[in-house]
Design a protein around this motif. Structure first.
Motif, PDB file in Angstrom:
ATOM      1  N   PRO A  22       1.179  -1.288  -0.427  1.00 14.89           N
ATOM      2  CA  PRO A  22      -0.048   0.371   0.514  1.00 14.89           C
ATOM      3  C   PRO A  22       0.642   1.177  -0.088  1.00 14.89           C
ATOM      4  N   LEU A  23       0.688   2.042  -0.227  1.00 19.86           N
ATOM      5  CA  LEU A  23       1.215   3.733  -0.427  1.00 19.86           C
ATOM      6  C   LEU A  23       1.524   4.556   0.923  1.00 19.86           C
ATOM      7  N   ALA A  67      -4.337   3.408   1.959  1.00 19.56           N
ATOM      8  CA  ALA A  67      -2.925   3.409   1.483  1.00 19.56           C
ATOM      9  C   ALA A  67      -2.360   3.005   3.284  1.00 19.56           C
TER      10      ALA A  67
END
Length: 507
Positions: free
Chosen positions: A4-5, A40
């Motif tokens: 995930p970012l 994120a």
């Protein structure tokens, strides 16, 4: 599966709110919800509270931290509540777009700016232009409002209540008016020192408005709403004014009924001023002309004269008798010359002031009354005049040019703006300063060629000269040839055998 970012949350508010920081807290809450919706993870919470994004003089610390994280790749992007919280100048947008080549992303509460595409950059720039336009218009409105409020005697009044005024900074506190006028009379007409004015106010219960509140009082104030705070009155007492503090309070334009915005006087306060404007201006003149310490007493053998310590070749200072002992033939406390320890000297006692001054007087009179000395002084004068001539000529030339630009500015020449004048004159001033420094190194040349005089004539001139004049004669007679005096007792009445031509180090 890609990880995930990592997205940072950035929040900003232009003015500091209360201690709960509701505005910043709300922005972060919205940003974090957006981060979760994007799937994120939160990197760091960064915020600049009370920091303007419009004023280029304001340093936004967390904004620079964020840029560093985006540049280094520690963060994959940033979520902001709306773009104007992030930036309000197009130049900042250009910087972000340049950095976006590294691949980070920018999200706000409802859209993503893909700065790698033309359409994304276009949308980002348009938002930045809109934010800057909004800030410019807001700044103009605020400036006009501040000017109008200042002209009406309203607006920001400072951290503490102004002496002579209520908390609104406009209404005169009548109980203090007569005492302020009495202080003005004491200083302007009575010639009293400021410490007496401070004592007068303290005697009548008027203290500095810069009150230091107790911890309990401060906690109570922090817990009150803005409306409750206006009605709150504590019993914390102020300290007596300092002399400088009272002078600053008396210098306020409010005292003469003027309202001020920054450094400009823009209007008049309603009602009768505490002090008549001409009286206040006279008081200002007195205050601003009393700067620095009173001039110190001048002594013949201290400082930059041809007199040094034999031990360490350091200049002399002087000290008054610690017991208050006086000279038998004059009502004056005894003083002693000693080597100046603050100038790197040994600090040892040299001699009694008048004993050493007497030897210097005799030496100067003898030197200046000799024909050989007069010829030597003529030669030195001519040499210095030759050395000084090119620098004096350059100072004259540069000053003439500077005066020309000054006239251009004063006469309102079409192409001479204040900025252009400052730019031109700054270089000239720097050059003039350099040339004058070189002239100081060379030293002053005698105003007129010296002529040999009789011993009696030189002695009369010495006696008629004040301390500065006697020091000048001392320098004239022995410039470049200092005396060196061996340390000894201040009780010695004859120190001729302790005066040497060279210091100990070269003996």
């Amino acid at each position: 599966m890609n990880p995930p970012l990592v997205l940072d949350s950035y929040a900003r508010e232009s003015r500091r709110g209360d201690k709960r920081r509701l505005s910043v807290t709300g922005q972060h809450a919205s940003n974090e919800q957006r981060i979760r919706d994007l799937g994120a993870t939160l990197g760091r919470r960064l915020d600049d509270q009370g920091k303007s994004a419009w004023n280029p003089e304001v340093h936004r610390e967390d904004w620079h931290v964020l840029i560093g994280r985006l540049t280094s790749g520690e963060s994959d992007g940033v979520v902001i509540f709306d773009l104007e919280r992030f930036l309000r100048q197009v130049k900042d947008a250009v910087r972000i777009v340049d950095l976006a080549k590294l691949g980070f992303k920018v999200f706000d509460s409802d859209m993503e700016f893909d700065l790698m595409t033309t359409s994304g950059r276009d949308a980002f720039y348009k938002q930045a232009v809109a934010a800057e336009t909004y800030s410019s218009r807001l700044s103009e409105k605020v400036s006009r409002g501040n000017l109008q409020r200042a002209a009406n005697g309203e607006g920001k009044r400072g951290r503490y209540r102004a002496l002579g005024f209520e908390d609104d900074g406009t209404t005169v506190r009548e109980s203090e008016r007569p005492h302020i006028r009495e202080v003005d009379r004491m200083i302007r007409q009575g010639g009293k020192p400021w410490r007496e004015a401070v004592a007068y106010l303290a005697k009548h219960g008027i203290f500095s408005t810069a009150i230091k509140h107790t911890t309990e009082c401060q906690e109570t104030k922090d817990s009150l709403s803005a409306y409750q705070l206006r009605r709150y009155a504590c019993e914390c007492k102020g300290e007596p004014f300092t002399e400088n503090g009272l002078q600053k309070a008396m210098k306020s334009p409010r005292m003469a009924g003027y309202s001020r915005l920054g450094k400009n006087l823009v209007g008049r306060l309603p009602g009768e001023p505490i002090l008549d404007p001409p009286d206040h201006q006279e008081l200002l003149m007195l205050i601003t002309s009393r700067r620095g310490r009173p001039p110190a007493q001048i002594f013949l053998c201290t400082g930059k004269v041809p007199m040094r310590c034999w031990n360490c070749a350091t200049v002399f200072t002087q000290r008054q008798s610690s017991h208050g002992a006086k000279y038998a033939d004059r009502d004056e406390v005894k003083r002693t010359y000693l080597c100046d320890k603050t100038a790197g000297g040994c600090g040892k006692t040299i001699a009694d002031r008048y004993v050493l001054d007497g030897h210097v007087r005799d030496s100067v009179v003898e030197e200046l009354s000799s024909a050989e000395s007069a010829e030597e002084l003529k030669r030195q004068r001519e040499q210095k005049m030759v050395q000084r001539a090119p620098f004096e000529k350059e100072v004259t030339r540069l000053t003439r040019i500077r005066d020309h630009w000054d006239r251009q500015l004063n006469e309102g020449a079409e192409d001479m703006t204040i900025e252009r004048h400052t730019f031109l004159v700054s270089d000239l001033n720097r050059k003039i300063k350099e040339q004058k420094a070189k002239l100081r190194e060379i030293g002053e040349a005698l105003a007129a060629p010296p002529e040999a005089e009789s011993r009696e004539a030189v002695l009369r001139k010495w006696e008629a000269a004040g301390p500065e004049g006697q020091r000048a004669m001392f320098k004239q007679a022995f410039s470049g040839r200092p005396f060196y005096v061996m340390p000894g007792s201040s009780l010695d009445t004859d120190i001729l055998d302790r005066i040497k031509a060279r210091p100990r180090l070269s003996a």
